[in-house]
Design a protein around this motif. Sequence first.
Motif, PDB file in Angstrom:
ATOM      1  N   PHE A  44      17.279  23.955 -10.800  1.00 36.89           N
ATOM      2  CA  PHE A  44      17.496  25.332 -10.362  1.00 36.89           C
ATOM      3  C   PHE A  44      16.615  26.285 -11.160  1.00 36.89           C
ATOM      4  O   PHE A  44      15.961  27.171 -10.595  1.00 36.89           O
ATOM      5  CB  PHE A  44      18.974  25.696 -10.517  1.00 36.89           C
ATOM      6  N   VAL A  45      16.575  26.100 -12.466  1.00 37.70           N
ATOM      7  CA  VAL A  45      15.758  26.966 -13.320  1.00 37.70           C
ATOM      8  C   VAL A  45      14.276  26.760 -13.024  1.00 37.70           C
ATOM      9  O   VAL A  45      13.508  27.730 -12.953  1.00 37.70           O
ATOM     10  CB  VAL A  45      16.076  26.703 -14.810  1.00 37.70           C
ATOM     11  N   ALA A  46      13.860  25.515 -12.830  1.00 42.60           N
ATOM     12  CA  ALA A  46      12.445  25.251 -12.547  1.00 42.60           C
ATOM     13  C   ALA A  46      12.028  25.845 -11.206  1.00 42.60           C
ATOM     14  O   ALA A  46      10.919  26.381 -11.083  1.00 42.60           O
ATOM     15  CB  ALA A  46      12.190  23.741 -12.554  1.00 42.60           C
ATOM     16  N   ASN A  47      12.906  25.778 -10.204  1.00 41.01           N
ATOM     17  CA  ASN A  47      12.584  26.397  -8.912  1.00 41.01           C
ATOM     18  C   ASN A  47      12.474  27.912  -9.042  1.00 41.01           C
ATOM     19  O   ASN A  47      11.570  28.529  -8.459  1.00 41.01           O
ATOM     20  CB  ASN A  47      13.638  26.030  -7.874  1.00 41.01           C
ATOM     21  N   ASP A  48      13.391  28.501  -9.784  1.00 38.51           N
ATOM     22  CA  ASP A  48      13.341  29.944  -9.995  1.00 38.51           C
ATOM     23  C   ASP A  48      12.078  30.330 -10.762  1.00 38.51           C
ATOM     24  O   ASP A  48      11.419  31.326 -10.436  1.00 38.51           O
ATOM     25  CB  ASP A  48      14.597  30.399 -10.741  1.00 38.51           C
ATOM     26  N   LEU A  49      11.733  29.537 -11.752  1.00 42.61           N
ATOM     27  CA  LEU A  49      10.529  29.790 -12.539  1.00 42.61           C
ATOM     28  C   LEU A  49       9.285  29.695 -11.659  1.00 42.61           C
ATOM     29  O   LEU A  49       8.372  30.528 -11.764  1.00 42.61           O
ATOM     30  CB  LEU A  49      10.447  28.799 -13.695  1.00 42.61           C
ATOM     31  N   HIS A  50       9.260  28.709 -10.788  1.00 45.47           N
ATOM     32  CA  HIS A  50       8.121  28.554  -9.873  1.00 45.47           C
ATOM     33  C   HIS A  50       7.998  29.769  -8.958  1.00 45.47           C
ATOM     34  O   HIS A  50       6.888  30.270  -8.726  1.00 45.47           O
ATOM     35  CB  HIS A  50       8.291  27.276  -9.058  1.00 45.47           C
ATOM     36  N   ASP A  51       9.129  30.241  -8.434  1.00 47.64           N
ATOM     37  CA  ASP A  51       9.098  31.407  -7.549  1.00 47.64           C
ATOM     38  C   ASP A  51       8.612  32.661  -8.271  1.00 47.64           C
ATOM     39  O   ASP A  51       7.826  33.435  -7.727  1.00 47.64           O
ATOM     40  CB  ASP A  51      10.481  31.650  -6.944  1.00 47.64           C
ATOM     41  N   THR A 111       5.657  23.318 -11.491  1.00 47.02           N
ATOM     42  CA  THR A 111       5.622  22.159 -10.609  1.00 47.02           C
ATOM     43  C   THR A 111       5.817  20.876 -11.404  1.00 47.02           C
ATOM     44  O   THR A 111       6.531  19.964 -10.972  1.00 47.02           O
ATOM     45  CB  THR A 111       4.289  22.118  -9.834  1.00 47.02           C
ATOM     46  N   ALA A 112       5.209  20.803 -12.585  1.00 44.70           N
ATOM     47  CA  ALA A 112       5.407  19.629 -13.446  1.00 44.70           C
ATOM     48  C   ALA A 112       6.864  19.537 -13.904  1.00 44.70           C
ATOM     49  O   ALA A 112       7.428  18.440 -13.980  1.00 44.70           O
ATOM     50  CB  ALA A 112       4.477  19.699 -14.651  1.00 44.70           C
ATOM     51  N   LEU A 113       7.472  20.683 -14.198  1.00 46.86           N
ATOM     52  CA  LEU A 113       8.892  20.689 -14.573  1.00 46.86           C
ATOM     53  C   LEU A 113       9.758  20.201 -13.420  1.00 46.86           C
ATOM     54  O   LEU A 113      10.699  19.427 -13.627  1.00 46.86           O
ATOM     55  CB  LEU A 113       9.330  22.095 -14.979  1.00 46.86           C
ATOM     56  N   ARG A 114       9.443  20.627 -12.215  1.00 50.10           N
ATOM     57  CA  ARG A 114      10.212  20.187 -11.052  1.00 50.10           C
ATOM     58  C   ARG A 114      10.054  18.692 -10.832  1.00 50.10           C
ATOM     59  O   ARG A 114      11.023  17.991 -10.531  1.00 50.10           O
ATOM     60  CB  ARG A 114       9.778  20.964  -9.810  1.00 50.10           C
TER      61      ARG A 114
END
Length: 121
Positions: A35-42, A57-60
């Motif tokens: 959830f945090v990685a998706n928010d960070l990507h956005d 993307t690497a975090l996801r």
Amino acid sequence: MLLLVPVLAIIGVAAVLARAFRALFSLLRGGVDMFVANDLHDVRAQRGDLTGMEEATALRRSGRERRAVAAARISFWIGLLIAPGFTPWPAHLCASYVIFWLLPDRPSAPRIRGSFRIGTP
């Protein structure tokens, strides 16, 4: 000897349950990380930060791998809890699970450590 097998079976099932709960919490933690990685990507996409988007993307990707490993581990432990019901000697099989108290828990996937700043610099 007659009382030893049921006592060991209870202790063995407790060991498997403990590891199953650890795997469950690892799976839940992976969900929060995703959830945090998706928010960070956005956020990085809105800012136009291409390098930051690659990091996110690497975090996801690593988060998906961690969740897959955690799901496999929880499936394994639940399988060990279900398996004795299909054998002619369930108490003896559950008693053999006592070994899991002695064996060290396999370390989970490497944790992602770092600090991320969300917002304007």
